[in-house]
Design a protein around this motif. Structure first.
Motif, PDB file in Angstrom:
ATOM      1  N   LEU A 196       0.831  -1.213   0.000  1.00  0.00           N
ATOM      2  CA  LEU A 196       0.000   0.000   0.000  1.00  0.00           C
ATOM      3  C   LEU A 196       0.863   1.260   0.000  1.00  0.00           C
ATOM      4  CD1 LEU A 196      -2.951  -0.649   2.494  1.00  0.00           C
ATOM      5  CD2 LEU A 196      -3.114  -0.046   0.074  1.00  0.00           C
ATOM      6  N   GLU A 197       1.951   1.213   0.760  1.00  0.00           N
ATOM      7  CA  GLU A 197       2.826   2.391   0.850  1.00  0.00           C
ATOM      8  C   GLU A 197       3.436   2.718  -0.507  1.00  0.00           C
ATOM      9  OE1 GLU A 197       6.201   1.770   3.325  1.00  0.00           O
ATOM     10  OE2 GLU A 197       7.040   3.752   2.906  1.00  0.00           O
ATOM     11  N   ALA A 198       3.745   1.694  -1.274  1.00  0.00           N
ATOM     12  CA  ALA A 198       4.416   1.903  -2.561  1.00  0.00           C
ATOM     13  C   ALA A 198       3.541   2.640  -3.570  1.00  0.00           C
ATOM     14  CB  ALA A 198       4.846   0.557  -3.133  1.00  0.00           C
ATOM     15  N   HIS A 199       2.213   2.659  -3.363  1.00  0.00           N
ATOM     16  CA  HIS A 199       1.310   3.348  -4.306  1.00  0.00           C
ATOM     17  C   HIS A 199       1.336   4.872  -4.148  1.00  0.00           C
ATOM     18  CE1 HIS A 199      -0.527  -0.208  -6.080  1.00  0.00           C
ATOM     19  NE2 HIS A 199      -0.661  -0.744  -4.861  1.00  0.00           N
ATOM     20  N   HIS A 200       1.811   5.355  -3.013  1.00  0.00           N
ATOM     21  CA  HIS A 200       1.877   6.805  -2.742  1.00  0.00           C
ATOM     22  C   HIS A 200       0.514   7.474  -2.840  1.00  0.00           C
ATOM     23  CE1 HIS A 200       6.195   6.517  -2.547  1.00  0.00           C
ATOM     24  NE2 HIS A 200       6.249   5.996  -3.770  1.00  0.00           N
ATOM     25  N   TRP A 201      -0.519   6.789  -2.369  1.00  0.00           N
ATOM     26  CA  TRP A 201      -1.848   7.387  -2.304  1.00  0.00           C
ATOM     27  C   TRP A 201      -1.912   8.353  -1.117  1.00  0.00           C
ATOM     28  CZ3 TRP A 201      -4.281   1.889  -2.805  1.00  0.00           C
ATOM     29  CH2 TRP A 201      -4.269   1.516  -4.151  1.00  0.00           C
ATOM     30  N   PHE A 202      -2.655   9.426  -1.316  1.00  0.00           N
ATOM     31  CA  PHE A 202      -2.769  10.426  -0.257  1.00  0.00           C
ATOM     32  C   PHE A 202      -3.408   9.806   0.986  1.00  0.00           C
ATOM     33  CE2 PHE A 202      -5.206  13.777   1.949  1.00  0.00           C
ATOM     34  CZ  PHE A 202      -4.152  14.619   2.282  1.00  0.00           C
ATOM     35  N   LEU A 203      -2.844   9.996   2.117  1.00  0.00           N
ATOM     36  CA  LEU A 203      -3.281   9.567   3.435  1.00  0.00           C
ATOM     37  C   LEU A 203      -3.212   8.044   3.622  1.00  0.00           C
ATOM     38  CD1 LEU A 203      -4.201  10.886   6.062  1.00  0.00           C
ATOM     39  CD2 LEU A 203      -6.555  10.540   5.374  1.00  0.00           C
ATOM     40  N   VAL A 204      -3.719   7.273   2.626  1.00  0.00           N
ATOM     41  CA  VAL A 204      -3.733   5.811   2.762  1.00  0.00           C
ATOM     42  C   VAL A 204      -2.310   5.254   2.807  1.00  0.00           C
ATOM     43  CG1 VAL A 204      -4.442   3.645   1.675  1.00  0.00           C
ATOM     44  CG2 VAL A 204      -5.968   5.630   1.635  1.00  0.00           C
ATOM     45  N   SER A 205      -1.489   5.658   1.827  1.00  0.00           N
ATOM     46  CA  SER A 205      -0.104   5.165   1.799  1.00  0.00           C
ATOM     47  C   SER A 205       0.703   5.697   2.977  1.00  0.00           C
ATOM     48  CB  SER A 205       0.567   5.586   0.486  1.00  0.00           C
ATOM     49  OG  SER A 205      -0.043   4.936  -0.602  1.00  0.00           O
ATOM     50  N   ASP A 206       0.396   6.932   3.384  1.00  0.00           N
ATOM     51  CA  ASP A 206       1.106   7.491   4.542  1.00  0.00           C
ATOM     52  C   ASP A 206       0.793   6.703   5.807  1.00  0.00           C
ATOM     53  OD1 ASP A 206       2.213   9.734   3.064  1.00  0.00           O
ATOM     54  OD2 ASP A 206       0.159  10.460   2.968  1.00  0.00           O
ATOM     55  N   LEU A 207      -0.508   6.386   5.975  1.00  0.00           N
ATOM     56  CA  LEU A 207      -0.910   5.607   7.145  1.00  0.00           C
ATOM     57  C   LEU A 207      -0.301   4.202   7.091  1.00  0.00           C
ATOM     58  CD1 LEU A 207      -2.612   5.571   9.711  1.00  0.00           C
ATOM     59  CD2 LEU A 207      -4.561   4.793   8.344  1.00  0.00           C
ATOM     60  N   ALA A 208      -0.250   3.628   5.872  1.00  0.00           N
ATOM     61  CA  ALA A 208       0.342   2.291   5.714  1.00  0.00           C
ATOM     62  C   ALA A 208       1.828   2.314   6.064  1.00  0.00           C
ATOM     63  CB  ALA A 208       0.139   1.808   4.288  1.00  0.00           C
ATOM     64  N   GLY A 209       2.523   3.384   5.660  1.00  0.00           N
ATOM     65  CA  GLY A 209       3.948   3.499   5.987  1.00  0.00           C
ATOM     66  C   GLY A 209       4.188   3.565   7.481  1.00  0.00           C
ATOM     67  N   ILE A 210       3.331   4.328   8.164  1.00  0.00           N
ATOM     68  CA  ILE A 210       3.497   4.468   9.620  1.00  0.00           C
ATOM     69  C   ILE A 210       3.173   3.160  10.337  1.00  0.00           C
ATOM     70  CG2 ILE A 210       2.611   5.679  11.653  1.00  0.00           C
ATOM     71  CD1 ILE A 210       2.136   8.102   9.759  1.00  0.00           C
ATOM     72  N   LEU A 211       2.045   2.529   9.940  1.00  0.00           N
ATOM     73  CA  LEU A 211       1.677   1.260  10.576  1.00  0.00           C
ATOM     74  C   LEU A 211       2.669   0.156  10.231  1.00  0.00           C
ATOM     75  CD1 LEU A 211      -2.211   1.282  10.079  1.00  0.00           C
ATOM     76  CD2 LEU A 211      -0.919   1.776  12.162  1.00  0.00           C
ATOM     77  N   GLY A 212       3.236   0.231   9.021  1.00  0.00           N
ATOM     78  CA  GLY A 212       4.216  -0.780   8.608  1.00  0.00           C
ATOM     79  C   GLY A 212       5.424  -0.803   9.530  1.00  0.00           C
ATOM     80  N   ALA A 213       5.791   0.370  10.032  1.00  0.00           N
ATOM     81  CA  ALA A 213       6.942   0.430  10.949  1.00  0.00           C
ATOM     82  C   ALA A 213       6.656  -0.301  12.247  1.00  0.00           C
ATOM     83  CB  ALA A 213       7.281   1.890  11.237  1.00  0.00           C
TER      84      ALA A 213
END
Length: 426
Positions: A196-213
């Motif tokens: 999801l993070e790799a798609h760079h979608w607004f808010l969704v990818s950002d949230l995925a990046g944070i939760l991924g950590a």
């Protein structure tokens, strides 16, 4: 007796009629707003690393030692003992972990770090509680003593010619390497969030990046730290032990009159404080697999700042540690472009502050905030990045800014740092 202690504690708290209390719904709203702001900033500046799993994973690791030091300071100061010796207790924990870790592994290193930090706490408790030494003087002495002791012992135990430690890779500045502590990754979920993070979608990818950590290569000590924060809240705010301990920091004479052994609770609080700071130091050693001279790098002092920023509450300390950990991670990752992007975010924050101050008829503060916002905007558009020296100093600059902005909402324990002698109230 619990009811009487609650009354004694409430008497020490300033009355209502001041600022609005920051409740949990408001805190959640602030976190959500910060997430949206980061997403907007990432989209506007094109700095993908701002919300990446790598950035937040590094921030989580950087937040753990700072958070543990801050939590240690909270325990001590809630009992009325100022503890600026956290840096020295972290040094002792870091050294003890390095000494034990190369011989017996990372889990023994964590335990040794706890014991090493608690030893520093015991020295501070004897000086301040038993002998009534000024808390600041004692804290400074602990820091100096820990620095000298660790450097001397490192030369003696790691750097001696022909010793087993030197043959294993140690020297007078660092311990031999220890084994790696395993981490964990939630299978399936980690890959899905990375996708999801790799798609760079607004808010969704950002949230995925944070939760991924939070689910990728997470240290078990990080989980232990989270448990310690939750446990601290329930012990200090939901148990009779915590009520008695906090009464020692608010109104020790009243607590004594109700049968509380103030000395014992202060000792217990400072020992726990040292143990937590020592675990923070051990986390640093375990993370890089060895003890190194100067490893703590002032994180004990930043932990002290998180405690003040967090208003002597576990949730506030956790938020402060997250913020400082984010800044610390940026300098560790040489994040010049990320810091450059944050200039725009800081300018927007200052613009909002300027509007709020203007509405409150505080014209001077509003003008200063507006000028600072304009300067930052100009800096952002005139430069492509920021100097590495400024990136390295960013955690300390953030510390000063946050403490300056939050100073007006602080409410420390009322008897914090004040001398106490048994029977002085009779």
């Amino acid at each position: 007796m619990s009811t009487d202690l609650k009354t004694a504690t409430k008497l020490a708290v300033p009355g209502k009629g001041g600022r609005r209390k920051l409740t949990y719904p408001w805190i959640l709203l602030i976190i959500a707003g910060a997430l949206v702001a980061l997403s907007v900033l990432r989209a506007v500046t094109g700095t993908a690393d701002l919300t990446s799993t790598g950035q937040f994973g590094a921030a989580l690791s950087a937040a753990v030692p700072i958070g543990l030091a801050g939590l240690g300071g909270l325990w001590s100061e809630r009992a009325g003992v100022v503890n600026i010796g956290l840096e020295g207790m972290m040094m002792l924990g870091s050294f003890a972990a390095g000494w034990v870790g190369w011989q017996h592994g990372p889990w023994a290193a964590a335990l040794a770090g706890i014991i090493g930090g608690a030893l520093g706490g015991l020295i501070h408790a004897i000086a301040t509680v038993t002998f009534g030494v000024d808390h600041i003087v004692s804290g400074v002495a602990v820091n100096i003593l820990a620095l000298g002791a660790t450097q001397y012992l490192a030369t003696l135990w790691f750097g001696q010619e022909g010793s087993a430690a030197m043959l294993a890779g140690g020297n007078d500045k660092q311990s031999p390497p220890m084994a790696d502590m395993p981490s964990f990754t939630v299978p399936g979920l980690s890959d899905a969030l990375n996708s999801l993070e790799a798609h760079h979608w607004f808010l969704v990818s950002d949230l995925a990046g944070i939760l991924g950590a939070a689910v990728t290569n997470v240290s078990w000590l990080t989980l232990l730290t989270i448990a310690l924060f939750v446990g601290t809240f329930f012990v200090l705010w939901r148990s009779s032990f915590g009520l008695r301990l906090r009464s020692c920091g608010e109104a020790p004479i009243s607590a004594e009159s109700l049968g509380v052994n103030v000395y014992s609770y202060k000792y217990a609080a400072v020992l726990v404080s040292g143990a937590l700071a020592g675990l923070g130091g051990a986390f640093l050693s375990i993370g890089v697999h060895f003890y190194q001279d100067g490893q703590t790098g002032g994180r004990g002092y930043i932990g002290l700042a998180t405690m003040i920023f967090g208003n002597w509450r576990p949730g506030g300390v956790a938020m402060g540690a997250g913020l400082f950990g984010f800044m610390d991670a940026m300098q560790l990752r040489s994040g010049g472009p990320t810091v450059h992007a944050l200039l725009l975010g800081l300018a927007a924050l200052l613009a909002v502050i300027a509007l709020l101050k203007f509405r409150a008829a505080k014209r001077t503060q509003a003008a200063l905030s507006a000028v600072a916002a304009v300067v930052l905007i100009g800096w952002y558009f005139l430069a492509d990045t920021v100097p590495l020296e400024l990136v390295e100093a960013s955690p300390y600059i953030a510390t000063l800014l946050v403490l300056a902005l939050s100073a007006q909402r602080l409410r420390p324990p009322k008897a914090n740092g004040r001398p106490y002698r048994r029977g002085q109230g009779t």
